[in-house]
Design a protein around this motif. Structure first.
Motif, PDB file in Angstrom:
ATOM      1  N   GLN A   1     -11.079   1.039   9.292  1.00 17.36           N
ATOM      2  CA  GLN A   1     -10.335   1.057   8.035  1.00 17.36           C
ATOM      3  C   GLN A   1     -11.138   0.350   6.946  1.00 17.36           C
ATOM      4  OE1 GLN A   1      -7.318   2.543   7.694  1.00 17.36           O
ATOM      5  NE2 GLN A   1      -7.120   2.029   5.520  1.00 17.36           N
TER       6      GLN A   1
ATOM      7  N   ARG B   1     -11.524  -0.038   2.283  1.00 19.05           N
ATOM      8  CA  ARG B   1     -11.010   0.270   0.957  1.00 19.05           C
ATOM      9  C   ARG B   1     -12.179   0.298  -0.017  1.00 19.05           C
ATOM     10  NH1 ARG B   1      -6.471  -2.504  -2.849  1.00 19.05           N
ATOM     11  NH2 ARG B   1      -7.853  -4.308  -2.722  1.00 19.05           N
TER      12      ARG B   1
ATOM     13  N   ASP C   1      -9.384   4.074   2.016  1.00 19.16           N
ATOM     14  CA  ASP C   1      -8.519   4.112   0.837  1.00 19.16           C
ATOM     15  C   ASP C   1      -9.391   4.021  -0.406  1.00 19.16           C
ATOM     16  OD1 ASP C   1      -5.969   4.308   1.912  1.00 19.16           O
ATOM     17  OD2 ASP C   1      -5.713   2.143   2.080  1.00 19.16           O
TER      18      ASP C   1
ATOM     19  N   CYS D   1      -2.675  -1.353  -3.593  1.00 18.21           N
ATOM     20  CA  CYS D   1      -2.673  -0.239  -2.640  1.00 18.21           C
ATOM     21  C   CYS D   1      -2.497   1.042  -3.418  1.00 18.21           C
ATOM     22  CB  CYS D   1      -1.548  -0.411  -1.633  1.00 18.21           C
ATOM     23  SG  CYS D   1      -1.387   0.947  -0.480  1.00 18.21           S
ATOM     24  N   ASP D   2      -3.387   2.004  -3.241  1.00 21.21           N
ATOM     25  CA  ASP D   2      -3.401   3.165  -4.096  1.00 21.21           C
ATOM     26  C   ASP D   2      -2.614   4.341  -3.552  1.00 21.21           C
ATOM     27  OD1 ASP D   2      -5.583   5.578  -5.399  1.00 21.21           O
ATOM     28  OD2 ASP D   2      -4.355   4.216  -6.563  1.00 21.21           O
ATOM     29  N   PHE D   3      -2.276   4.361  -2.294  1.00 26.03           N
ATOM     30  CA  PHE D   3      -1.568   5.499  -1.731  1.00 26.03           C
ATOM     31  C   PHE D   3      -0.165   5.087  -1.294  1.00 26.03           C
ATOM     32  CE2 PHE D   3      -6.034   6.619  -0.921  1.00 26.03           C
ATOM     33  CZ  PHE D   3      -6.061   7.827  -1.592  1.00 26.03           C
TER      34      PHE D   3
ATOM     35  N   HIS E   1       1.876   6.968   0.612  1.00 25.96           N
ATOM     36  CA  HIS E   1       1.994   7.348   2.027  1.00 25.96           C
ATOM     37  C   HIS E   1       0.657   7.080   2.714  1.00 25.96           C
ATOM     38  CE1 HIS E   1       5.856   9.103   1.212  1.00 25.96           C
ATOM     39  NE2 HIS E   1       5.335   9.826   0.243  1.00 25.96           N
ATOM     40  N   GLN E   2       0.568   6.028   3.478  1.00 22.68           N
ATOM     41  CA  GLN E   2      -0.669   5.683   4.171  1.00 22.68           C
ATOM     42  C   GLN E   2      -0.897   6.623   5.353  1.00 22.68           C
ATOM     43  OE1 GLN E   2      -2.992   3.307   3.476  1.00 22.68           O
ATOM     44  NE2 GLN E   2      -1.923   2.900   1.558  1.00 22.68           N
ATOM     45  N   LEU E   3      -2.125   7.030   5.541  1.00 23.40           N
ATOM     46  CA  LEU E   3      -2.465   7.843   6.698  1.00 23.40           C
ATOM     47  C   LEU E   3      -2.330   6.995   7.961  1.00 23.40           C
ATOM     48  CD1 LEU E   3      -5.607   9.643   5.247  1.00 23.40           C
ATOM     49  CD2 LEU E   3      -3.319  10.606   5.549  1.00 23.40           C
TER      50      LEU E   3
ATOM     51  N   HIS F   1      -8.892   5.088   7.912  1.00 22.37           N
ATOM     52  CA  HIS F   1      -9.425   5.951   6.866  1.00 22.37           C
ATOM     53  C   HIS F   1      -9.918   5.070   5.728  1.00 22.37           C
ATOM     54  CE1 HIS F   1      -5.284   5.055   5.761  1.00 22.37           C
ATOM     55  NE2 HIS F   1      -5.639   5.255   4.502  1.00 22.37           N
TER      56      HIS F   1
ATOM     57  N   ILE G   1       2.831  -0.962  -6.528  1.00 21.76           N
ATOM     58  CA  ILE G   1       1.645  -0.508  -5.797  1.00 21.76           C
ATOM     59  C   ILE G   1       0.380  -0.983  -6.482  1.00 21.76           C
ATOM     60  CG2 ILE G   1       0.319   1.558  -5.193  1.00 21.76           C
ATOM     61  CD1 ILE G   1       3.045   2.927  -4.749  1.00 21.76           C
TER      62      ILE G   1
END
Length: 277
Positions: free
Chosen positions: A68, A70, A28, A16-18, A20-22, A26, A11
Motif C-alpha cells: 500500500q 500514497r 492512492d 484521503c482522496d478516495f 471507496h477504498q479498494l 494499491h 476527506i
C-alpha cells in the motif's frame, strides 16, 4: 453545506482522496478537489497524467500492488502529506496555514518536486530531496503527442484562479474558467497566442505547449510562493508578475522555460506498481 459537501471536506482534511477504498494493496493518488464537487482542471490533471503514464507501462491505478502506498503528483498539496508518502512533482502551497508540512511529518519518499523552494522547505525538515524539478503537467505534450495543438485563434485569453473567478466575467470569450473538463480547458488555452493567468496550471499548460504566458496577480487569494517555485523549477528567476490583464498583455510572456523533461519522466515511481527498484 449538504452532507456530500461535508463528507468531501472531511476527506480532504484527513488527506484521503478516495471515498471507496479498494479492498487490497494499491496506490492512492492524492489530489485536491473543491468541496462542492466541481472539477478544478489543474488539480484534476494529476489523475490524467498519472493514469496515462501508468498505462504506457501496462499498469492502472486500480491494480493490486506489492505494498500500500500514497502518491502526490500535481498540486500545492504537501500540507496534506503523511509520513511515508511518495512525492512526484507536488509543491508547498505557501498560504497561511498551508505553507509548510504537517509538523508530524518527518520522512517522505521524494522523487521530484515542483521547484527549489519546495525542496528547501523539505530539506529544512531533514528530508532528502533530489534536484529533479517540474510540475508533471509539463509532460502533457509528451504524453498526448497527437491530441492537442496550438491554434492561435485568439490574441489572448485569461485563465483565473478559483479565488479570482468573482473578479472576471466567466462568460467572456477571453476568459477560460478553471472549472470543467480538463481536455476542454486545454483546448481553450491553446487557442491563444498569449495566455494570461492567475491559475498556475493555466500558465503551465500554455508553456508546456510553447505558448507565451504571464502570471497576472489580481488578488492575494494565492501566495506568491508557488508561482516563484514553478518558475525557478523551470530555470527562471526574478520573473515579473503583472497586476492587471492590461499590464500582462503589454508585458507579454515570460522567458521560455528550461526543463529536463526526461529527468522528470524518469523520476516517476513506477516501482510502486512493478515492485522493482
Amino acid at each position: 453545506m449538504n452532507f456530500r459537501g461535508n463528507l468531501r471536506r472531511l476527506i480532504n482534511e484527513v488527506g484521503c482522496d478516495f471515498i471507496h477504498q479498494l479492498p487490497y494493496p494499491h496506490v492512492d493518488l492524492f489530489y485536491w478537489r473543491p468541496d462542492d464537487g466541481t472539477i478544478n482542471f489543474g488539480d484534476h490533471l494529476s489523475i490524467v497524467v498519472v493514469d496515462h503514464l501508468l498505462r504506457q507501462f501496462g499498469y492502472t491505478l486500480a491494480d493490486e500492488v506489492p505494498r500500500q502506498a500514497r502518491l502526490f503528483a500535481i498540486g500545492s498539496v504537501l500540507h496534506y502529506a503523511r509520513n511515508g508518502d511518495v512525492i512526484w512533482g507536488s509543491g508547498v502551497n505557501g498560504r497561511p496555514g498551508q505553507g509548510d508540512l504537517n509538523h508530524r511529518v518527518q520522512n517522505l519518499d521524494v522523487r521530484a518536486v515542483r521547484g527549489p523552494r519546495t525542496r528547501e522547505v523539505l530539506q529544512r525538515r531533514g528530508i532528502s530531496v533530489p534536484e529533479v524539478f517540474g510540475d508533471p503537467a509539463l509532460l502533457l505534450p509528451q504524453l498526448f503527442p497527437n491530441r492537442f495543438r496550438p491554434t492561435a485563434k485568439k490574441p489572448w485569453v485569461f485563465v483565473p484562479n478559483l479565488h479570482d473567478l468573482n473578479l472576471v466575467d466567466p462568460t467572456a470569450d477571453t476568459v477560460v474558467s478553471p472549472l470543467g473538463s480538463w481536455n476542454r480547458r486545454i483546448d481553450a488555452i491553446l487557442e491563444a497566442e498569449l495566455v494570461l493567468a492567475s491559475s498556475l496550471h493555466g500558465i503551465i499548460v500554455a508553456e508546456a505547449f510553447g505558448i507565451p504566458a504571464r502570471y497576472v496577480r489580481l488578488s492575494s487569494g494565492e501566495a506568491e510562493f508557488k508561482y516563484h517555485d514553478y518558475y525557478e523549477g523551470t530555470g527562471r528567476f526574478a520573473v515579473e508578475f503583472a497586476t492587471s490583464i492590461d499590464e500582462g498583455r503589454e508585458m507579454g510572456g515570460a522567458a521560455r522555460l528550461n526543463l529536463d523533461h526526461r529527468a522528470l519522466m524518469n523520476a516517476f515511481p513506477i516501482d510502486l506498481w512493478s515492485g522493482k527498484n
